[in-house]
Design a protein around this motif. Structure first.
Motif, mmCIF file in Angstrom:
data_model
loop_
_atom_site.group_PDB
_atom_site.id
_atom_site.type_symbol
_atom_site.label_atom_id
_atom_site.label_comp_id
_atom_site.label_asym_id
_atom_site.label_seq_id
_atom_site.Cartn_x
_atom_site.Cartn_y
_atom_site.Cartn_z
ATOM 1 N N ARG A 51 12.720 9.772 -1.870
ATOM 2 C CA ARG A 51 11.456 8.474 -1.914
ATOM 3 C C ARG A 51 11.770 7.862 -1.144
ATOM 4 O O ARG A 51 10.276 7.698 -0.450
ATOM 5 C CB ARG A 51 11.351 8.259 -2.936
ATOM 6 C CG ARG A 51 10.490 8.944 -3.965
ATOM 7 C CD ARG A 51 9.740 7.916 -5.374
ATOM 8 N NE ARG A 51 10.226 9.071 -6.545
ATOM 9 C CZ ARG A 51 9.969 8.611 -8.035
ATOM 10 N NH1 ARG A 51 9.037 7.669 -7.665
ATOM 11 N NH2 ARG A 51 10.056 9.150 -8.712
ATOM 12 N N ASN A 52 12.368 6.738 -0.420
ATOM 13 C CA ASN A 52 12.359 6.302 0.709
ATOM 14 C C ASN A 52 12.249 7.137 2.167
ATOM 15 O O ASN A 52 11.822 5.882 2.503
ATOM 16 C CB ASN A 52 14.256 5.712 0.896
ATOM 17 C CG ASN A 52 13.777 3.663 1.000
ATOM 18 O OD1 ASN A 52 12.968 3.377 1.543
ATOM 19 N ND2 ASN A 52 15.163 4.010 1.320
ATOM 20 N N GLU A 53 12.703 7.722 2.186
ATOM 21 C CA GLU A 53 12.692 8.803 3.458
ATOM 22 C C GLU A 53 10.664 8.790 3.879
ATOM 23 O O GLU A 53 10.447 8.775 4.934
ATOM 24 C CB GLU A 53 13.377 9.812 3.330
ATOM 25 C CG GLU A 53 14.558 9.891 3.618
ATOM 26 C CD GLU A 53 15.035 9.597 4.820
ATOM 27 O OE1 GLU A 53 15.855 8.502 4.492
ATOM 28 O OE2 GLU A 53 15.085 9.745 6.061
ATOM 29 N N ILE A 54 9.738 8.799 2.917
ATOM 30 C CA ILE A 54 8.409 9.520 2.519
ATOM 31 C C ILE A 54 8.482 7.860 2.452
ATOM 32 O O ILE A 54 6.899 7.517 3.167
ATOM 33 C CB ILE A 54 8.048 10.177 1.139
ATOM 34 C CG1 ILE A 54 8.965 10.935 1.365
ATOM 35 C CG2 ILE A 54 6.528 10.405 1.358
ATOM 36 C CD1 ILE A 54 8.619 12.234 2.374
ATOM 37 N N PHE A 55 8.503 7.282 2.119
ATOM 38 C CA PHE A 55 8.086 5.636 1.983
ATOM 39 C C PHE A 55 8.386 5.434 3.374
ATOM 40 O O PHE A 55 7.068 4.711 4.088
ATOM 41 C CB PHE A 55 9.123 4.572 1.386
ATOM 42 C CG PHE A 55 8.432 3.411 1.579
ATOM 43 C CD1 PHE A 55 7.610 2.845 1.017
ATOM 44 C CD2 PHE A 55 10.110 2.236 1.733
ATOM 45 C CE1 PHE A 55 6.939 1.552 1.038
ATOM 46 C CE2 PHE A 55 9.385 0.800 1.897
ATOM 47 C CZ PHE A 55 8.250 0.366 1.761
ATOM 48 N N GLN A 56 9.627 5.606 4.045
ATOM 49 C CA GLN A 56 9.542 4.834 5.180
ATOM 50 C C GLN A 56 8.394 5.877 6.658
ATOM 51 O O GLN A 56 7.904 5.134 7.568
ATOM 52 C CB GLN A 56 11.228 4.998 6.225
ATOM 53 C CG GLN A 56 11.852 4.499 5.581
ATOM 54 C CD GLN A 56 13.235 5.003 5.788
ATOM 55 O OE1 GLN A 56 13.517 5.660 7.320
ATOM 56 N NE2 GLN A 56 14.167 4.158 4.887
ATOM 57 N N MET A 57 8.600 7.307 5.831
ATOM 58 C CA MET A 57 8.069 8.231 6.647
ATOM 59 C C MET A 57 6.003 7.136 6.815
ATOM 60 O O MET A 57 5.634 7.216 8.207
ATOM 61 C CB MET A 57 7.625 8.937 6.383
ATOM 62 C CG MET A 57 6.575 10.299 7.229
ATOM 63 S SD MET A 57 6.532 12.108 6.949
ATOM 64 C CE MET A 57 5.285 11.846 5.252
ATOM 65 N N ALA A 58 5.720 7.285 5.478
ATOM 66 C CA ALA A 58 4.261 6.607 5.367
ATOM 67 C C ALA A 58 4.136 5.603 6.062
ATOM 68 O O ALA A 58 2.760 5.132 6.948
ATOM 69 C CB ALA A 58 4.183 6.255 4.099
ATOM 70 N N GLU A 84 0.743 -1.471 -0.161
ATOM 71 C CA GLU A 84 0.056 0.409 0.005
ATOM 72 C C GLU A 84 0.515 1.476 0.019
ATOM 73 O O GLU A 84 0.778 2.397 -0.917
ATOM 74 C CB GLU A 84 -0.996 0.062 0.925
ATOM 75 C CG GLU A 84 -2.053 1.097 1.112
ATOM 76 C CD GLU A 84 -2.602 1.539 2.629
ATOM 77 O OE1 GLU A 84 -2.448 0.228 3.161
ATOM 78 O OE2 GLU A 84 -2.424 2.225 2.946
ATOM 79 N N LYS A 85 1.628 1.300 0.820
ATOM 80 C CA LYS A 85 2.862 2.618 0.560
ATOM 81 C C LYS A 85 3.936 2.551 0.063
ATOM 82 O O LYS A 85 3.708 3.783 -0.352
ATOM 83 C CB LYS A 85 2.808 2.448 2.393
ATOM 84 C CG LYS A 85 2.167 2.435 4.015
ATOM 85 C CD LYS A 85 1.701 3.728 3.469
ATOM 86 C CE LYS A 85 0.343 3.555 4.703
ATOM 87 N NZ LYS A 85 -0.470 4.281 4.649
ATOM 88 N N SER A 86 4.545 1.748 -0.524
ATOM 89 C CA SER A 86 5.566 1.439 -1.475
ATOM 90 C C SER A 86 4.433 2.502 -3.432
ATOM 91 O O SER A 86 4.799 2.994 -4.191
ATOM 92 C CB SER A 86 5.625 0.352 -2.692
ATOM 93 O OG SER A 86 4.635 -0.650 -2.204
ATOM 94 N N ALA A 87 2.975 2.193 -3.092
ATOM 95 C CA ALA A 87 2.323 2.279 -3.565
ATOM 96 C C ALA A 87 1.094 4.158 -3.883
ATOM 97 O O ALA A 87 1.545 4.473 -4.583
ATOM 98 C CB ALA A 87 0.343 1.539 -4.299
ATOM 99 N N LEU A 88 1.401 4.121 -2.745
ATOM 100 C CA LEU A 88 1.336 5.542 -2.039
ATOM 101 C C LEU A 88 2.272 6.751 -2.401
ATOM 102 O O LEU A 88 2.363 7.946 -2.942
ATOM 103 C CB LEU A 88 1.108 6.110 -1.253
ATOM 104 C CG LEU A 88 1.036 7.050 -0.697
ATOM 105 C CD1 LEU A 88 -0.431 8.441 -1.036
ATOM 106 C CD2 LEU A 88 0.818 7.376 1.432
ATOM 107 N N VAL A 89 4.037 6.386 -2.958
ATOM 108 C CA VAL A 89 4.908 6.966 -2.893
ATOM 109 C C VAL A 89 5.620 6.915 -3.990
ATOM 110 O O VAL A 89 6.109 7.120 -4.860
ATOM 111 C CB VAL A 89 5.847 7.144 -1.645
ATOM 112 C CG1 VAL A 89 5.691 7.655 -0.554
ATOM 113 C CG2 VAL A 89 6.729 5.792 -1.929
ATOM 114 N N GLU A 90 4.960 5.902 -4.488
ATOM 115 C CA GLU A 90 4.951 4.896 -6.430
ATOM 116 C C GLU A 90 6.588 4.606 -6.135
ATOM 117 O O GLU A 90 7.257 4.796 -6.997
ATOM 118 C CB GLU A 90 5.320 5.963 -7.658
ATOM 119 C CG GLU A 90 3.567 6.713 -7.275
ATOM 120 C CD GLU A 90 2.892 7.398 -8.457
ATOM 121 O OE1 GLU A 90 3.758 8.028 -9.813
ATOM 122 O OE2 GLU A 90 1.853 8.032 -8.135
#
Ligand SMILES: Nc1ncnc2c1ncn2[C@@H]1O[C@H](COP(=O)(O)OP(=O)(O)OP(=O)(O)O)[C@@H](O)[C@H]1O
Ligand SMILES: [Mg+2]
Lengths: 411, 248
Positions: free
Chosen positions: B153-160, B126-132
């Protein structure tokens, strides 16, 4: 050198019997080498970082036989051909498939055929080796199960001598497990000799897991023929004093050699890995990766030599040693050495010793990992490229279990 | 959410933060701008608990707790997230493995059971899709060999994945292409709720076209020297910082 009085070395060998296994000429040479010698000091090149005083002053209880329960507890692989070696006894399985022959060195002289020794321990082995096995794998044989050799010490001083002959195009994995029984300090010096014929594929895994108070000395001498693949992967899990000295001579073209080691040390443990890879012919590759972690007052030594002789063109030799120190009092002495006499070669070597990366630790903790969990992950990642050579799940599980028990690190 | 009062911090005996005050309430997004070397990353590091800094004065309360008394990991478990200006490469440690450990340590801290493998994988998807972010990237070693933009992007993925209460994003927009900028903003906006808050450190007004801040602050020489509505960012973009320095 003292004369007249008994030196420490004479005292050390006083209660050892000379055995009748080695040919007389070799024994004479060993006697000559040892004449007037004492335990080497740190002034001697080969023992520069290894203090033998502990060994010289150690007292060893009388050797005991091990019982079936102790043997069963020492096994790591369940589904394997298992040979058990104790100071006065060798058990060879009866169900060995055809193509593999195991005999006692007492019945054959093979292990002394190409003997050479570089230090007092090698010479003492010639004189005092009392026990050993000779394993012969016939050509084109692929063993359906791994070979597990359990060498269990229980007090005393024992010199072992093992010989392996892998005929052409044979394939085998050997797990050599050294252990000792609780509460008995012992000394073992083991000489391994390997002949790897052309196209043979041989992987040796040494699982060294002896107790505090045990001295574990090992000497490996290998010769490789063309297109053979040979590995020694040495996993040192425990042992207060471990010394490994491996030498591989590459005699046939297109051979591959891997020498790898992993060690986890604490308290006052000492582990020394000496390696020599001798590229004598062209078109061969060798890869060496030794990695370790040391804490408390532990000391580790790595001394790796790679020779690329004049005729060994197109050699590809890679060597590295990396260490993580987790305490100020732990220390590592690392000396990678390359001696190259050919001009068309690719060689690299490197050595690093440091602490865990502070930035990485902070990054992981900033995501919610405890300091212990973060260290755990980083150490696991650090050791991963050596452990990747160990494909056997039972062995890996055992390694993880032992590290968890000794260091509380959960891999 | 967070209240920073008179914060003084130094490193190697050099004072970097010199009496910083900032309050961010739940549901708000605050932007911090300021010249190079002003102390923006220092603030982020101090909030996350980096031990290299010495806090010489001041208080920080985070969700009614004394933030400065908490260890780095407990701050994270309480819901603080720092997206690093320079994400660290950690060879051999897989992104998803370490995130699972992080998530489970956080859950244990709050008295919850570990997440099941199935739920975790669903969350990763779900989250990897969100941050593409390519799921393959998600399972590789942390940031190892990632491009600059992929690291952000990976930072935002981790945040999500970690769903923090307060996210501090340190120049997460630097080095991003236009698409990535949109995606990162989406990640931040997806987190936005009446219970969450963000502090966005940036040099560029254009990020604030995507992430609409409630307040913009200027951090200069270790202090917040000016605060205003989102239009302040436009003004800074046009006029630079000199006029602010002069007015001090
Ligand atoms: N270890 C250190 N020793 C001395 N000074 C340091 C150290 N680390 C950072 N500084 C100084 O602290 C000041 C603030 O740095 P900081 O990284 O917080 O700035 P910044 O506002 O994030 O800048 P940028 O916009 O360039 O990211 C700088 O002058 C920097 O040189
Ligand atoms: Mg910065």
């Amino acid at each position: 050198m003292e004369t007249g009085t008994l030196n420490k070395l004479s005292l050390f060998v006083e209660d050892l019997n000379e055995t009748a296994l080695a040919p007389n000429a070799l024994k004479d040479a060993a006697h000559e080498f040892l004449a007037g010698q004492d335990f080497p000091t740190t002034r001697s090149e080969r023992f520069k970082y290894t203090r033998l005083a502990k060994l010289a002053n150690a007292a060893f209880s009388a050797a005991q036989s091990v019982n079936e329960v102790q043997i069963a507890q020492s096994k790591i692989l369940i589904d394997a051909y298992t040979i058990v070696i104790n100071h006065d006894n060798i058990q060879i399985p009866k169900n060995l498939p055809s193509g593999i022959e195991v005999s006692l060195i007492a019945e054959t002289q093979i292990p002394f055929n190409e003997a050479a020794f570089y230090d007092i321990f090698g010479a003492l082995n010639i004189l005092h080796a009392s026990l050993g096995i000779s394993i012969h794998i016939r050509q084109n044989i692929t063993l359906d199960k791994p070979l597990q050799i359990l060498q269990i010490n229980s007090g005393g001083k024992t010199f072992y001598r093992h010989h392996f002959s892998f005929e052409k195009n044979s394939e085998v994995a050997v797990y050599f497990i050294s252990k000792n029984t609780e509460g008995h300090s012992s000394f073992a010096h083991t000489h391994f000799q390997y002949n790897i014929a052309k196209d043979a594929r041989v992987k040796i895994f040494k699982i060294q897991d002896t107790n505090v108070g045990h001295f574990d000395f090992n000497e490996d001498r290998a010769k490789q023929a063309e297109r053979s693949h040979f590995e020694i992967n040495t996993i040192t899990l425990c042992g207060s004093f471990v010394r490994n000295d491996a030498q591989v001579i590459i005699q046939g073209e297109h051979a591959q050699t891997y020498l790898n080691g992993a060690y986890w040390l604490k308290e006052e443990q000492h582990v020394a890995n000496y390696t020599t890879i001798d590229h004598r012919v062209a078109n061969c590759e060798s890869f060496e990766t030794y990695k370790g972690v040391a804490t408390d007052k532990a000391t580790a030594v790595f001394n790796g030599k790679v020779f690329v002789r004049k005729d060994a063109q197109k050699t590809n030799a890679y060597q590295s040693n990396a260490n993580v120190l987790l305490s100020e009092n732990a220390s590592i002495n690392s000396k990678p050495e390359l001696e190259i006499y050919a001009d068309d070669v690719k060689c690299s070597h490197g050595s690093t010793t440091g602490q865990l990366d502070e930035n990485a630790l902070f990054y992981l903790r900033a995501r919610g990992l405890s300091e212990a969990a973060a260290k755990n992950l980083l150490l696991q990642a650090f050791m991963e490229d050596v452990l990747a050579y160990v494909k056997n799940e039972e062995v890996l599980a055992y390694v993880h279990k032992r590290i968890a028990a000794r260091f509380n690190w959960n891999y | 959410m967070i209240k920073i009062e008179n914060l003084h911090a130094s490193i190697n005996g050099k004072e970097i933060l010199k009496g910083l005050n900032l309050t961010v309430n739940a549901g708000e997004v605050h932007a911090i701008m300021g010249p190079n070397g002003a102390g923006k990353s220092t603030l982020a590091s101090v909030l996350a608990g980096r031990e290299d800094y010495e806090i010489t004065a001041g208080n920080v309360s985070f969700l009614d707790k004394d933030l400065l008394e908490l260890s780095t990991e407990d701050r994270a478990r309480e819901g603080l997230f720092l997206a690093f200006q320079y994400p660290v490469e950690i060879p051999g440690v897989s992104n998803v493995n370490f995130l699972r450990t992080a998530l489970n340590e956080k859950r244990a801290y709050h008295g919850q059971d570990p997440i099941s493998a199935k739920d975790f994988m669903a969350l990763v998807r779900e989250k990897s899709a969100l941050v593409e972010i390519d799921p393959k990237l998600a399972s590789r070693s942390v940031n190892e060999g990632f491009s600059g933009g992929e690291k952000k992007r990976n930072e935002i993925f981790q945040m999500a994945m970690l769903n923090p209460k307060l996210a501090v994003l340190d120049e997460t927009d630097s080095g991003l292409d236009i698409d990535a900028l949109r995606i990162v903003s989406q990640g931040v906006n997806a987190l936005k709720s009446p219970e969450n808050a963000s502090i966005v450190i940036t040099h560029y007004q254009r990020l604030l076209d995507y992430i609409i801040p409630d307040m913009v602050h200027v951090l200069y020489d270790g202090r917040i020297v000016k605060s205003g509505p989102k239009e302040l960012a436009l003004e800074l973009e046009e006029r630079g910082y000199d006029w602010i320095k002069e007015s001090l």
